[in-house]
Enzyme design. Structure first.
Site, PDB file in Angstrom:
ATOM      1  N   GLU A   1       0.957  -1.282  -0.008  1.00  0.00           N
ATOM      2  CA  GLU A   1       0.072   0.091   0.105  1.00  0.00           C
ATOM      3  C   GLU A   1       0.903   1.231   0.032  1.00  0.00           C
ATOM      4  O   GLU A   1       1.378   1.373   0.919  1.00  0.00           O
ATOM      5  CB  GLU A   1      -1.022   0.052   1.259  1.00  0.00           C
ATOM      6  CG  GLU A   1      -1.717   1.169   1.317  1.00  0.00           C
ATOM      7  CD  GLU A   1      -2.586   1.293   2.731  1.00  0.00           C
ATOM      8  OE1 GLU A   1      -3.500   2.309   2.596  1.00  0.00           O
ATOM      9  OE2 GLU A   1      -1.936   0.872   3.658  1.00  0.00           O
TER      10      GLU A   1
ATOM     11  N   ASP B   1      -5.460   2.587  -1.306  1.00  0.00           N
ATOM     12  CA  ASP B   1      -6.252   3.634  -0.565  1.00  0.00           C
ATOM     13  C   ASP B   1      -6.409   4.895  -1.127  1.00  0.00           C
ATOM     14  O   ASP B   1      -5.621   5.642  -1.300  1.00  0.00           O
ATOM     15  CB  ASP B   1      -5.379   3.731   1.004  1.00  0.00           C
ATOM     16  CG  ASP B   1      -6.049   4.375   1.738  1.00  0.00           C
ATOM     17  OD1 ASP B   1      -6.907   5.578   1.696  1.00  0.00           O
ATOM     18  OD2 ASP B   1      -6.150   3.874   3.101  1.00  0.00           O
TER      19      ASP B   1
ATOM     20  N   GLN C   1      -9.487   1.419  -0.177  1.00  0.00           N
ATOM     21  CA  GLN C   1      -9.692   1.894   1.140  1.00  0.00           C
ATOM     22  C   GLN C   1     -10.169   3.430   0.747  1.00  0.00           C
ATOM     23  O   GLN C   1      -9.675   4.047   0.043  1.00  0.00           O
ATOM     24  CB  GLN C   1      -8.668   1.592   2.046  1.00  0.00           C
ATOM     25  CG  GLN C   1      -8.428   0.502   2.732  1.00  0.00           C
ATOM     26  CD  GLN C   1      -7.253   0.225   3.608  1.00  0.00           C
ATOM     27  OE1 GLN C   1      -6.218   0.784   3.551  1.00  0.00           O
ATOM     28  NE2 GLN C   1      -7.540  -0.725   4.725  1.00  0.00           N
TER      29      GLN C   1
ATOM     30  N   GLU D   1     -11.742   2.667   6.116  1.00  0.00           N
ATOM     31  CA  GLU D   1     -10.734   3.077   6.897  1.00  0.00           C
ATOM     32  C   GLU D   1     -10.610   4.422   7.549  1.00  0.00           C
ATOM     33  O   GLU D   1      -9.587   5.109   7.070  1.00  0.00           O
ATOM     34  CB  GLU D   1      -9.432   2.595   6.554  1.00  0.00           C
ATOM     35  CG  GLU D   1      -8.209   2.438   7.654  1.00  0.00           C
ATOM     36  CD  GLU D   1      -6.794   2.261   7.063  1.00  0.00           C
ATOM     37  OE1 GLU D   1      -6.254   1.468   7.563  1.00  0.00           O
ATOM     38  OE2 GLU D   1      -6.587   2.571   6.021  1.00  0.00           O
TER      39      GLU D   1
END
Length: 274
Positions: free
Chosen positions: A143, A178, A206, A246
């Site tokens: 990530e 993300d 995310q 998240e």
């Protein structure tokens, strides 16, 4: 419609961790993720998942000493044995929880460390870990994380992550995209979804509002538009992953704060059902 998973490390902070599974299920979530499971027996976590009809979709491998500020080991020279032991432990939990994805944190760049040396270590560790995880049918994710939230983190950009995946060449190594981190570092998020999702190399999304990392309807990002982009590209590419929520609830640990802040999700679901 994207499938949304509750991140139990951040959502429902008014509850003890093990009670957050039930809270998420009450709000209609069918998938959950969290940072680390290792403080709890795998059997206890599996029981909570089963009792609440939830699927574990993601968690992180052992990150080193998280409480002391470490944020992963995969790119740290000299920590290879510790990294491998952490991956093996994570895979044991993944089997017990029927979890198909593990996020491997790269780590922080030590002062004076040569990035080329770290890159070589990262690649070697990812090759080894991907090979081990493949035997269990588990995907490993890396990530890109912004350096405002985690100063000094080794991996920060989508193009860098995909370059590393190409070099490793393991089919079960993917990117955890993300959108919060992507917006902070790069922007142009919709274009990046269109660029990378069709490659088959994006394993998980995310979300969080930018800049405060609260609910996705708070801040500068038009998430309903991005959800529609994910929907469109997913239909074309056959992607069937999850979107992890998240974020830190704006109401903090107030009783019912997370649930009250889910209006963004209810609006999206209502729109999709019309």
């Amino acid at each position: 419609m994207p499938r949304f998973a509750a991140n139990l490390s951040m959502l429902y902070p008014e509850h003890a961790f093990l009670d957050r599974f039930e809270a998420a299920a009450r709000d209609g979530f069918r998938g959950v993720e969290f940072l680390f499971p290792y403080e709890h027996p795998a059997a206890e976590l599996a029981a909570r998942l089963k009792a609440n009809g939830l699927q574990q979709v993601l968690f992180n491998t052992v990150p080193g000493d998280f409480q002391a500020g470490e944020r992963g080991l995969a790119a740290l020279p000299g920590r290879e044995a510790e990294f491998r032991a952490g991956v093996e432990k994570a895979l044991e939990y993944a089997e017990a929880l029927a979890c198909p994805r593990l996020h491997v944190m790269a780590g922080l760049v030590p002062e004076g460390m040569d990035r080329a040396t770290m890159r070589a270590t990262y690649l070697a560790n990812l090759r080894w870990a991907a090979g081990l995880a493949a035997r269990q049918g588990v995907a490993l994710l890396i990530e890109p994380i912004n350096t405002r939230d985690i100063p000094g983190y080794f991996l920060n950009r989508q193009d860098h992550a995909h370059e590393l995946l190409s070099e490793v060449g393991a089919l079960n190594l993917q990117v955890q995209m993300d959108l919060y981190h992507c917006q902070v570092v790069e922007g142009d998020v919709a274009s990046k979804i269109r660029q990378y999702l069709p490659t088959g190399r994006v394993g998980h999304f995310q979300i969080a509002g930018v800049p405060a990392r609260h609910e996705p309807d708070l801040g500068e990002v038009n998430y309903p538009y991005l959800f529609s982009v994910i929907d469109e590209v997913a239909r074309e590419s056959g992607w069937q992953g999850w979107v992890g929520c998240e974020y830190r609830p704006a109401r903090g640990a107030a009783a019912g704060g997370t649930s009250q802040g889910l209006d963004w999700l209810r609006r999206w679901q209502s729109r999709e059902n019309d």
